[in-house]
Design an enzyme around this catalytic site. Structure first.
Site, PDB file in Angstrom:
ATOM      1  N   TYR A   5      -2.256  -1.289  11.382  1.00 32.78           N
ATOM      2  CA  TYR A   5      -3.670  -1.454  11.690  1.00 32.78           C
ATOM      3  C   TYR A   5      -4.010  -0.716  12.996  1.00 32.78           C
ATOM      4  CZ  TYR A   5      -3.057  -5.073   8.137  1.00 32.78           C
ATOM      5  OH  TYR A   5      -2.735  -5.745   6.997  1.00 32.78           O
ATOM      6  N   LYS A  52       0.799  -1.230   0.000  1.00 39.28           N
ATOM      7  CA  LYS A  52       0.000   0.000   0.000  1.00 39.28           C
ATOM      8  C   LYS A  52       0.837   1.288   0.000  1.00 39.28           C
ATOM      9  CE  LYS A  52      -4.357  -1.898   1.881  1.00 39.28           C
ATOM     10  NZ  LYS A  52      -4.217  -3.330   1.660  1.00 39.28           N
ATOM     11  N   TYR A  62      -5.990  -4.778  -7.650  1.00 38.42           N
ATOM     12  CA  TYR A  62      -5.748  -4.803  -6.210  1.00 38.42           C
ATOM     13  C   TYR A  62      -5.415  -6.218  -5.723  1.00 38.42           C
ATOM     14  CZ  TYR A  62      -6.698  -4.296  -1.189  1.00 38.42           C
ATOM     15  OH  TYR A  62      -6.610  -4.304   0.181  1.00 38.42           O
ATOM     16  N   VAL A  92      -1.131  -9.214   6.077  1.00 39.64           N
ATOM     17  CA  VAL A  92      -1.710 -10.411   6.694  1.00 39.64           C
ATOM     18  C   VAL A  92      -0.942 -11.684   6.364  1.00 39.64           C
ATOM     19  CG1 VAL A  92      -4.077  -9.626   6.985  1.00 39.64           C
ATOM     20  CG2 VAL A  92      -3.372 -10.647   4.810  1.00 39.64           C
TER      21      VAL A  92
END
Lengths: 304, 304, 304, 304
Positions: free
Chosen positions: A240, A64, A188, A258
């Site tokens: 996060y 990201k 994505y 993740v």
């Protein structure tokens, strides 16, 4: 340094069993939970590694900050007309504020809604699709021409990614996404599924830590300002809903995924990649965070 | 009665100019804003009409109590395992509570999320698709074999329905929708686009007012309990975020649609359909609501 | 009728053990969980009773439709400038929408925020305080001059009522409450603590069922319109987050309280009060709801 | 350095007119909008000042990192059992997440809910009240024994502080505040009303920039870890809903207040205080932020 790294890794290996491998993308659930590796590069481009540092894992949300930078390279800072710069107290896959806050835009580029919006702004060219441009950019900044998509993970994400699909159509309704939604989502999912190793992450981290100058080629690859944008967002939103705690404990700009990887960048000092697939409830690698915290304390890396 | 109806319509015609024709489905925006019509049927199956009562308009959200009933006929009350029975203080197209309330399910079948979930539970047969079964059911309860889909509105909704698409993929992620999301959405958009007239609505209203017995054929078409479910939901949730106020002012179970129609059912007395395409901010027909309120006051129709 | 009532009560007595006595107001927790009583009055003012119908319990939220009516008598419908008429999908003690929805006002007078706002609009006179006026009004509509405040419950509520205090100061900040907040809260806590019996509730229910005309004195006590407002709000919001389900199952305007009482009013037919202190998760009396549902089914009381 | 500071201030003086003096605390509204001052101290304890640097203004939210530190000194890190460390995407005075997120606690100590909770944990002694202990701590870290409360502002805040009162009673209901709510609020209002100057802020900033060692006395006043906690929270949450943007633009830990002051701390380099009372919509001093950004750029102060 090698001794330091190996002893930190071994001391924190026990934390591997405190987390769980992510299963919400079914393909990720197949990963060996006992893996733990690290790679670290200093300003002399000397690389220190230990453990499963050669192991491949998918880049996931660690992509990201990079897709943000590519969107900035393509569009300049009008990127921020469609996505904010602010941390959020909501979960990474939250849709609530898109409905409740006016005018609506994703709060930052490191949550799913923001990353999907950011990717939609990356341009296609006559020669390269959006996915190809992103992979080429990743190859360039990792000096790794072998980067490729993990097809199993990609298909698994695409099949089960209905929450992201919901977010993307909401963004379309808000006119934040211009193009075809399924095409943006496909990009994505593919980008999240690019296989990397700790070494790749460490090289990216080093580039950011040096404000965008590639220490291997001595050439500027990214404007300084864009690296500062990426690094400050990594501090405020990179881990996060543990970003605040991680800033206190470790104090190094970082972005987790993740898959269990963490991309970290100690300004003017080191690029670091760690990997351990067992995650805590917040979705961060338990052993990976422990290793980074201890490394920061031992080497006094905190920016605060 | 004819005099009463015509005088009420004429007295309230001025309110036509207080609302605006809906434009969020572009095709709807082309409707003549000056239309106003009513049809009303009593227990002798005598029909009273006035104004533009023959005009066709799309059924939109007025289909929602009916698709609920068909889902109940297909599945019994386990429908309510996947959708609630409670009113909501949120907008009709809200997604927030799907994320914030656990366990997550749409609060009721008359908001978009609930209607999409409900439609997904209607069964397909070897002979008929889901859409065909719904249209056949509507034909049966309206005694109108000529019912058909307005293709322009359907295509317009399908093209611009990204908010509903977002809701549907969220429901898929929550495992509330089992089947193919695009197929469910296509059904939803088609059903919303069925053309009806005030007379069709009045016939549906009469069926509900008589607890499911068709006064034309003297046969029971819907179990009494399902009509009570539909009518009580129409009172608590039928008029978007004006349901409470409408219950006070008019007191008759009713369901509005963005096309400007309102389906109303005065228990044991009348089925009523009104149509006037200019809407207030809540999405309800301004003149249509005025006509129903005055009719209720004059004929003492309030259930309270 | 006596037989019907007694058999319904006895058949549903088993549900007493399915709920729990409310403990969030500590004093309420001392109630005997096995109590179950009912009183019912018809249009001939004939009263039917069974079980623990003489037992006293505090009126709690069952006071809310009544304080609304008194505020309407005092101010007319400009009451609704400060409190809405719409059901809410949020909990009875929620504060969220006061912050997130603009312009902000409590969604309806039957949730705590709305009831506190409503009470603040009841006027004081030279002769009577606000509390006294409310108690006098309750005495008048119950024909019970012995009504009084349960001091233990009042003190318990006042001591532990911090959530209501939070709501009230939020309303003050929004300028919805004009006067002194602690004074309004004190009134609220006192009014909730008025002791009533099933007979008192039945008399109130009968008054509402007859649109405000007192069948004992044959005099109008409340304008018809205000009773319709109260009854329609009882249907859409009277049973906390089970209002929709209760409308389907029972179909009679009703308001519950955490003491275990339920005030019900079957339009043009009966006033009913039931009491059983064990509550389900939504805060409604388990056995009380069962009794009302069966009574409605047996006597066909549903308004739908 | 003096030239640099004065030229930066003069160049950015024009932005004074782009904001508005805060009026929600009525007493603040009386401030002269044209004020602009700065004080800056380096590691040699040399102080640089310009403009209205001697002007007194109330410390407001700039007190929040300091009351956090005092609570940490009193309780250790069990402070974080009752208040989080994470940034929030909601407004500084938001109450929503206290209701919607479970388990409930304020997201961080720099929003109002978190600061009120933090203050409630500061201990009283036989000799000193909580307010006195806080003021004594502020005197110690500013080397300014003349610090005192602005009584007009204090009374103004106390009178109009109903939103904070609502928050505090909600915290009481959640058992996050143990003691008397009005007493905690009184402390909160008094502490926010302490008068400071840019010089006081610069001294505090220098103490934080040196990890808690007072460069005047060469003594450690605060453990290093607590200063890191404060500084990282200032980066992630210090500038209301512009914290992320400010981290990008300026990159220096800072905390603003509605009085128009900003407390900034450039790690290992400078303590800085700026003051200009006209605020933007986010509640931050327009000219103050501009001055800090330019100073950071010119002196390369960003930690990223």
């Amino acid at each position: 340094m090698e001794n330091l790294i190996s002893s930190i890794v071994e001391e924190n290996r026990k934390y591997v069993s405190e987390g769980k491998v992510a299963t919400y993308i079914p393909e990720l659930g197949k990963t060996d939970p006992n893996l733990l590796g690290i790679a670290m590069i200093d300003n002399d481009y000397k690389i220190y590694t230990y453990g499963d540092y050669q192991r491949k894992f998918t880049i996931q949300s660690m992509s990201k900050p990079l897709t943000l930078i590519l969107a900035l390279l393509d569009n300049g800072e009008k990127v921020f007309e469609k996505v904010g710069m602010e941390p959020t107290g909501d979960p990474f896959n939250s849709i609530v504020k898109l409905e409740t806050v006016k005018p609506s835009k994703p709060l930052n580029p490191l949550i799913n809604a923001g990353a999907i919006a950011t990717i939609s702004m990356i341009k296609e060219t006559a020669k390269y699709t959006r996915v190809e441009r992103i992979i080429n950019f990743f190859k360039k900044i990792t000096h790794n021409d072998a980067l490729e998509i993990n097809e199993e993970v990609y298909l698994s994400e695409k099949k089960t990614g209905n929450r992201n699909r919901s977010i993307a159509y909401f963004l379309k309704d808000l006119k934040i996404i211009d193009g075809d939604v399924e095409d943006v989502l496909d990009t994505y999912f593919r980008v999240c599924s690019i296989n990397v190793s700790c070494v790749d992450l460490a090289r990216i981290g080093l580039l950011l830590s040096n404000d965008g100058v590639d220490l291997k080629t001595k050439k500027r690859v990214i404007p300084k300002r864009y690296t500062k944008i990426a690094k400050s967002l990594m501090v405020t939103c990179g881990m996060y809903d543990e970003s605040g705690a991680f800033a206190i404990e470790c104090g190094v700009p970082a972005k987790s995924g993740v898959s269990g990887g963490i991309l970290a960048t100690a300004p003017s000092e080191y690029g670091i990649g760690v990997f351990s697939p067992t995650l805590n409830k917040s979705g961060n690698s338990v052993a990976g965070m422990r290793v980074l915290k201890e490394l920061s304390n031992k080497l006094d890396l905190s920016i605060f």
